[in-house]
Motif scaffolding. Structure first.
Motif, PDB file in Angstrom:
ATOM      1  N   LEU A  26      -4.787 -16.318  16.266  1.00  0.00           N
ATOM      2  CA  LEU A  26      -3.474 -16.341  15.629  1.00  0.00           C
ATOM      3  C   LEU A  26      -2.483 -16.483  16.779  1.00  0.00           C
ATOM      4  CD1 LEU A  26      -1.976 -15.798  12.857  1.00  0.00           C
ATOM      5  CD2 LEU A  26      -1.704 -13.459  13.632  1.00  0.00           C
ATOM      6  N   ASN A  27      -1.282 -17.024  16.493  1.00  0.00           N
ATOM      7  CA  ASN A  27      -0.377 -17.286  17.632  1.00  0.00           C
ATOM      8  C   ASN A  27       0.416 -16.042  18.071  1.00  0.00           C
ATOM      9  OD1 ASN A  27       1.178 -17.456  15.313  1.00  0.00           O
ATOM     10  ND2 ASN A  27       2.507 -19.048  16.104  1.00  0.00           N
ATOM     11  N   THR A  28      -0.321 -15.009  18.417  1.00  0.00           N
ATOM     12  CA  THR A  28       0.249 -13.814  19.064  1.00  0.00           C
ATOM     13  C   THR A  28       0.195 -14.052  20.585  1.00  0.00           C
ATOM     14  OG1 THR A  28      -1.853 -12.722  19.424  1.00  0.00           O
ATOM     15  CG2 THR A  28      -0.851 -12.408  17.250  1.00  0.00           C
ATOM     16  N   PRO A  29       0.811 -13.154  21.377  1.00  0.00           N
ATOM     17  CA  PRO A  29       0.780 -13.368  22.844  1.00  0.00           C
ATOM     18  C   PRO A  29      -0.641 -13.441  23.416  1.00  0.00           C
ATOM     19  CG  PRO A  29       2.266 -11.575  22.271  1.00  0.00           C
ATOM     20  CD  PRO A  29       1.630 -11.999  21.001  1.00  0.00           C
ATOM     21  N   ASN A  30      -1.585 -12.700  22.841  1.00  0.00           N
ATOM     22  CA  ASN A  30      -2.965 -12.815  23.331  1.00  0.00           C
ATOM     23  C   ASN A  30      -3.632 -14.077  22.796  1.00  0.00           C
ATOM     24  OD1 ASN A  30      -3.255 -10.525  25.004  1.00  0.00           O
ATOM     25  ND2 ASN A  30      -3.310  -9.218  23.192  1.00  0.00           N
ATOM     26  N   GLY A  31      -3.338 -14.388  21.544  1.00  0.00           N
ATOM     27  CA  GLY A  31      -3.941 -15.572  20.929  1.00  0.00           C
ATOM     28  C   GLY A  31      -3.523 -16.859  21.616  1.00  0.00           C
ATOM     29  N   VAL A  32      -2.220 -16.982  21.911  1.00  0.00           N
ATOM     30  CA  VAL A  32      -1.743 -18.270  22.441  1.00  0.00           C
ATOM     31  C   VAL A  32      -2.233 -18.558  23.857  1.00  0.00           C
ATOM     32  CG1 VAL A  32       0.281 -18.345  20.934  1.00  0.00           C
ATOM     33  CG2 VAL A  32       0.492 -17.352  23.233  1.00  0.00           C
TER      34      VAL A  32
END
Ligand SMILES: N[C@@H](CCC(=O)N[C@@H](CS)C(=O)NCC(=O)O)C(=O)O
Length: 233
Positions: A26-32
């Motif tokens: 998902l485009n969270t800070p860890n995901g991106v």
């Protein structure tokens, strides 16, 4: 065609292109971090949206790939020895992708370790501290009467931004050249001053190097694409 049926996660998130690297995120800070890295390297991949607001990481299918119940995670159908490899922890995934593609990590051993050091700085300090600041400033912790936890994470986040500010003096990127250390850190600093609404709290605009570095990072087309993948519903 590659068979990924040994990975139970593919039952809930079926692979349309099993020969491509499968991204569960998902485009969270860890995901991106991982989607930016994939966009930078140009490796073909298939993104699957895992909705953490619906607790999808805690389903048996997701936990079969990451027992820690967190995005991002990947399956590379063409892993070591040509066999599929599942992997979680964004830092491990970045290193894996850098080694696999030869992108965004220096080949000189000393510079490589220096890059790993700054990656760990993001993983162990920037991510956890900014994340706590987000919790106490923007999410459930906002309503806590005792403001000491918020103050603690504001102070620590400011200190960490100071470390980054000093490091970036005379350098365009954390390692001089653009590397996975920047890929790991850009989304976190952006989130701090946008989604977590902490720009004033951490006195971001009193810094010179970090805001300029963030702007350079956000101007990269691969970063812009990666920040939207997989997009929140
Ligand atoms: N150290 C992990 C942290 C991953 C992480 O915290 N992911 C969050 C989103 S940014 C998550 O999946 N949260 C879902 C939950 O805890 O329910 C990594 O870097 O991969």
């Amino acid at each position: 065609m590659t068979d990924l049926s040994d990975f139970p996660i593919t039952r809930r998130w079926p692979a349309e292109h099993p020969d491509r690297l499968q991204l569960y995120s998902l485009n969270t800070p860890n995901g991106v971090k991982v989607s930016i890295m994939l966009e930078e390297t140009g490796l073909p991949y298939e993104p699957h949206l895992v909705d953490i607001t619906k607790n999808e990481t805690w389903t048996p299918e997701f936990l079969s790939l990451n027992p820690n119940g967190k995005i991002p995670a990947i399956i590379d159908p063409d892993g070591p020895g040509g066999r599929p490899l599942g992997l979680f922890e964004s830092g491990a995934i970045l290193l894996y992708l850098a080694d696999k593609t030869g992108h965004l990590i220096p080949s000189d051993p000393a510079l490589r370790w220096e890059t790993v050091q700054w990656l760990f700085f993001q993983m162990a300090a920037i991510g956890p501290m900014f994340g706590q600041l987000g919790f106490f400033n923007r999410f459930a912790g906002r309503d806590y009467e005792d403001k000491r936890p918020l103050q603690r994470y504001v102070a620590e986040s400011k200190r960490l931004l100071g470390v980054l500010e000093t490091r970036l003096g005379g350098r365009e990127w954390i390692m001089g050249d653009y590397s996975l250390a920047d890929v790991a850190t850009i989304g976190w600093v952006r989130n701090l001053v946008t989604f977590y609404e902490a720009r004033e709290l951490v006195e971001f605009d009193s810094l010179r190097e970090v805001p300029a570095w963030l702007e350079r990072g956000l101007a990269r087309p691969a970063v812009q694409r990666g920040l939207e993948i997989p997009k929140r519903p």
